[in-house]
Write an enzyme that holds these catalytic residues in place. Structure first.
Site, PDB file in Angstrom:
ATOM      1  CB  SER A   1      -0.929   0.019   1.215  1.00  0.00           C
ATOM      2  OG  SER A   1      -1.679   1.217   1.236  1.00  0.00           O
ATOM      3  CG  LEU A   2       2.307   3.637  -3.250  1.00  0.00           C
ATOM      4  CD1 LEU A   2       2.163   4.332  -4.598  1.00  0.00           C
ATOM      5  CD2 LEU A   2       3.653   3.976  -2.624  1.00  0.00           C
TER       6      LEU A   2
ATOM      7  CB  THR B   1      -7.352  -1.945   0.674  1.00  0.00           C
ATOM      8  OG1 THR B   1      -7.240  -2.425  -0.660  1.00  0.00           O
ATOM      9  CG2 THR B   1      -6.412  -2.674   1.608  1.00  0.00           C
TER      10      THR B   1
ATOM     11  CE  LYS C   1     -11.744  -0.857  -1.284  1.00  0.00           C
ATOM     12  NZ  LYS C   1     -11.587  -0.458  -2.704  1.00  0.00           N
TER      13      LYS C   1
ATOM     14  CG  ASP D   1     -12.583   3.151  -3.739  1.00  0.00           C
ATOM     15  OD1 ASP D   1     -11.463   3.689  -3.673  1.00  0.00           O
ATOM     16  OD2 ASP D   1     -12.823   2.014  -3.296  1.00  0.00           O
TER      17      ASP D   1
ATOM     18  N   GLY E   1     -14.266  -7.487 -13.752  1.00  0.00           N
ATOM     19  CA  GLY E   1     -14.269  -7.793 -12.328  1.00  0.00           C
ATOM     20  C   GLY E   1     -15.600  -7.430 -11.701  1.00  0.00           C
TER      21      GLY E   1
ATOM     22  NE  ARG F   1     -10.194 -15.053 -13.829  1.00  0.00           N
ATOM     23  CZ  ARG F   1      -9.448 -15.282 -14.900  1.00  0.00           C
ATOM     24  NH1 ARG F   1      -9.857 -16.157 -15.803  1.00  0.00           N
ATOM     25  NH2 ARG F   1      -8.306 -14.638 -15.082  1.00  0.00           N
TER      26      ARG F   1
ATOM     27  N   PRO G   1     -20.342 -15.451 -13.656  1.00  0.00           N
ATOM     28  CG  PRO G   1     -21.438 -15.613 -15.711  1.00  0.00           C
ATOM     29  CD  PRO G   1     -20.411 -16.309 -14.851  1.00  0.00           C
TER      30      PRO G   1
ATOM     31  N   GLY H   1      -4.084   3.274 -11.784  1.00  0.00           N
ATOM     32  CA  GLY H   1      -4.439   3.021 -10.405  1.00  0.00           C
ATOM     33  C   GLY H   1      -3.910   4.074  -9.449  1.00  0.00           C
TER      34      GLY H   1
END
Length: 272
Positions: free
Chosen positions: A15-16, A61, A65, A101, A124, A149, A151, A233
């Site tokens: 993480s930054l 993160t 969430k 976000d 995603g 990937r 549904p 990102g």
């Protein structure tokens, strides 16, 4: 008095967020601390219970969430709509859950392009995808494809974005069946390792690509961008962190100082 904030998740070492928030504190001369804490799924309630009065804010993160939603006393409207909170503001006796976000994604996209957006695809189906979908709906997207990937895993995200006041039309499709995306923007929320040649080719004609990953960088999608518009990102991380900074401190975020510190840290990682 000095305050404490931090970012929680698992994994968290990459993480930054500490770099960005600490740079903001330094720029404003605030005696605040910000650190990363590894908290696995199911561990958020215990972490919250152990916090002292000096704590002011938490950035969340993966995978916390959605876990945060029932643990706070109040949700902002955008967090309620998203069904996910990436931010907790700790007051004297209440926990406020927010979702930065959404405004962060809007600011990141509009920093790179002012083109009208009517159609989009999101790769995603997790909590971040839901927030990006709501941000795109705010920007005018009315037709959104969620590409996953499996549904069945996209049901919650699809229902979340479908409930946006703009009522965008939502379709769900399989990632392994994707051929060519004919949309104004494609946003990827999947890891760099999952971005294969098939996906890169499918995104090859999309004028704007938004990849929410910032480590490792560049991702395969980012490396293929050419002269098209790329929203990275780090753009998202910076702008959502700026909103968090203001929520935590009550002060305007020194975004230039935060950007410089983050870019320097990314450059160091790239050269390591």
């Amino acid at each position: 008095m000095g305050r404490r904030c931090g970012v929680l998740g698992d994994p968290i070492e990459h993480s930054l967020s500490p770099v960005l928030h600490r740079a903001g504190y330094a720029a404003l001369g605030l005696d605040w601390a910000y650190a990363a804490h590894r908290v696995a799924s199911g561990g958020l309630a215990a972490f919250l219970a152990g916090l002292g009065d000096d704590w002011r804010g938490l950035s969340l993160t993966m995978p916390l969430k959605r876990e945060a939603v029932p643990l706070v006393d109040e949700l902002t409207e955008r967090a309620r709509l998203a069904g996910a909170a990436n931010t907790i503001v700790l007051g004297s006796d209440r926990l406020l859950g927010d979702n930065t976000d959404i405004p962060g994604a809007i600011a990141a996209i509009r920093e790179r392009t002012t083109a009208p957006l009517a159609t989009a695809a999101i790769i995603g189906g997790g909590a971040t995808a839901a927030s990006i979908g709501l941000a795109l709906a705010d920007l005018g997207v009315r037709h959104l494809e969620i590409v996953v990937r499996s549904p069945e895993r996209a049901f919650e995200t699809a229902e979340t974005v479908r409930a946006h006041p703009g009522r965008p039309a939502i379709t769900v499709s399989r990632l392994d069946e994707a051929t060519t995306f004919e949309v104004d923007l494609v946003a990827s929320t999947i890891p760099a390792a999952a971005q294969d040649h098939h996906l890169v080719r499918a995104c090859g004609d999309v004028p704007t690509v938004f990849d929410v990953i910032y480590h490792p960088w560049p991702t395969p999608l980012a490396a293929s961008i050419g002269d098209r518009v790329l929203v990275g990102g780090f753009d998202l991380l910076l702008h959502q962190a700026a909103v968090q900074f203001e929520l935590f401190t009550g002060r305007p975020a020194p975004i230039d100082a935060m950007r410089t510190a983050g870019e320097h840290a990314l450059a160091q990682r790239a050269s390591a």
